[in-house]
Enzyme design. Structure first.
Site, PDB file in Angstrom:
ATOM      1  N   ASP A   1       1.041  -1.265   0.106  1.00  0.00           N
ATOM      2  CA  ASP A   1      -0.032  -0.002   0.111  1.00  0.00           C
ATOM      3  C   ASP A   1       0.961   1.110   0.060  1.00  0.00           C
ATOM      4  O   ASP A   1       2.176   1.112   0.478  1.00  0.00           O
ATOM      5  CB  ASP A   1      -0.839  -0.097   1.355  1.00  0.00           C
ATOM      6  CG  ASP A   1      -1.935   0.983   1.410  1.00  0.00           C
ATOM      7  OD1 ASP A   1      -2.958   1.197   0.387  1.00  0.00           O
ATOM      8  OD2 ASP A   1      -1.770   1.991   1.877  1.00  0.00           O
TER       9      ASP A   1
ATOM     10  N   GLU B   1       0.747   5.784   0.368  1.00  0.00           N
ATOM     11  CA  GLU B   1      -0.108   6.875   0.774  1.00  0.00           C
ATOM     12  C   GLU B   1       0.677   8.245   0.085  1.00  0.00           C
ATOM     13  O   GLU B   1       2.033   8.021  -0.371  1.00  0.00           O
ATOM     14  CB  GLU B   1       0.006   7.331   2.298  1.00  0.00           C
ATOM     15  CG  GLU B   1      -0.695   6.360   3.197  1.00  0.00           C
ATOM     16  CD  GLU B   1      -2.007   6.027   3.075  1.00  0.00           C
ATOM     17  OE1 GLU B   1      -2.777   6.962   2.379  1.00  0.00           O
ATOM     18  OE2 GLU B   1      -2.689   5.141   3.303  1.00  0.00           O
TER      19      GLU B   1
ATOM     20  N   HIS C   1      -5.482   6.554   7.653  1.00  0.00           N
ATOM     21  CA  HIS C   1      -4.872   5.912   6.599  1.00  0.00           C
ATOM     22  C   HIS C   1      -3.416   5.720   6.708  1.00  0.00           C
ATOM     23  O   HIS C   1      -2.758   6.869   7.138  1.00  0.00           O
ATOM     24  CB  HIS C   1      -5.050   6.357   4.938  1.00  0.00           C
ATOM     25  CG  HIS C   1      -6.701   6.210   4.740  1.00  0.00           C
ATOM     26  ND1 HIS C   1      -6.834   5.816   3.635  1.00  0.00           N
ATOM     27  CD2 HIS C   1      -7.900   6.358   5.328  1.00  0.00           C
ATOM     28  CE1 HIS C   1      -8.204   5.732   3.387  1.00  0.00           C
ATOM     29  NE2 HIS C   1      -8.844   6.077   4.333  1.00  0.00           N
TER      30      HIS C   1
ATOM     31  N   ASP D   1      -2.679  -0.333   6.432  1.00  0.00           N
ATOM     32  CA  ASP D   1      -3.540  -0.726   5.563  1.00  0.00           C
ATOM     33  C   ASP D   1      -3.247  -2.042   4.724  1.00  0.00           C
ATOM     34  O   ASP D   1      -3.625  -2.940   4.468  1.00  0.00           O
ATOM     35  CB  ASP D   1      -3.777   0.299   4.652  1.00  0.00           C
ATOM     36  CG  ASP D   1      -4.660   1.403   5.118  1.00  0.00           C
ATOM     37  OD1 ASP D   1      -4.904   1.277   6.299  1.00  0.00           O
ATOM     38  OD2 ASP D   1      -4.698   2.601   4.221  1.00  0.00           O
TER      39      ASP D   1
END
Length: 236
Positions: A7, A9, A154, A159
């Site tokens: 994942d 960001e 998040h 995640d």
């Protein structure tokens, strides 16, 4: 089979508009079992966070300004994912950002597909498995019994850990072992416990007399309808 749940960001939603990666989080699965190996780095994006991205991640320029640039961690990151199958939720988004970062480093770094055996998109998998329903990570956690109560913001590593449990549960009904803080006393994830709960409800006990009588009556009725020819009452 080695898989890496990944994942990212970012500073915003579009790498085409110059947004950058601010965090990469990866966890490793080997033969569908978590190994506890992970890769996580915050990155200096060389630009401010967009308001929406800052709100959902809690990350600010003040926090990120002294973090390494992507080129400083690129080789370590590529070494971690090399040869694996990547498992990503909405893979086009993360792979697009990662390819944009690699392109800034020069053609010798190639693209993500050059370093891995394949990419599995759990968003597409969810749409196949649950048509007409919501497919966000939070929605899948709720649907599959994966505890995400500690996810207030998040975060790439958090995640990725949640996605690992979601992926394992969605594809086999078992979450194996939790990667995050939500493990039971025996190390089993809440997702796995949820999936196995029906088995735990089976209780072995003796047959009550009234149950035996009801069973015998039922079998006699079936035998009568079959003209008296049945196998279960015959001698071996």
């Amino acid at each position: 089979m080695r898989q890496v749940i990944l994942d990212t960001e970012t500073t915003g939603l579009s790498w085409e508009k110059g947004n950058r990666i601010v965090e990469i989080g990866c966890v490793e699965l080997l033969e569908r079992r978590p190994t506890r190996r992970h890769f996580q780095r915050y990155l200096n994006p060389e630009r401010e966070m967009e308001p929406g991205a800052a709100e959902v991640t809690g990350l600010t320029w003040d926090f990120l300004r002294d973090k390494p640039l992507f080129h400083e961690v690129a080789q370590e990151f590529l070494d971690f994912i090399r040869g694996s199958e990547l498992v990503i939720h909405n893979a086009a988004f993360d792979v697009g950002f990662l390819n944009a970062e690699l392109a800034r480093l020069g053609p010798e770094y190639g693209r993500i597909d050059d370093h891995v055996s394949g990419v599995l998109d759990t968003l597409a998998l969810s749409k196949q498995r649950f048509p007409g329903q919501r497919h966000s990570l939070d929605a899948l956690c709720k649907r599959l019994g994966v505890d995400n109560g500690h996810r207030t913001l998040h975060g790439a590593l958090l995640d990725a850990e949640l996605l690992a449990d979601v992926y394992l549960t969605m594809t086999s009904g078992q979450g194996e072992f939790s990667l995050g803080a939500d493990a039971g006393e025996n190390g089993t994830s809440r997702a796995a416990e949820t999936a196995l709960r029906p088995l735990a409800a089976v209780v072995r006990r003796g047959i009550l007399p009234e149950e035996a009588e009801a069973h015998a009556a039922r079998m006699a009725g079936i035998a009568k309808k079959a003209g008296g020819t049945v196998l279960w009452g015959s001698e071996a």
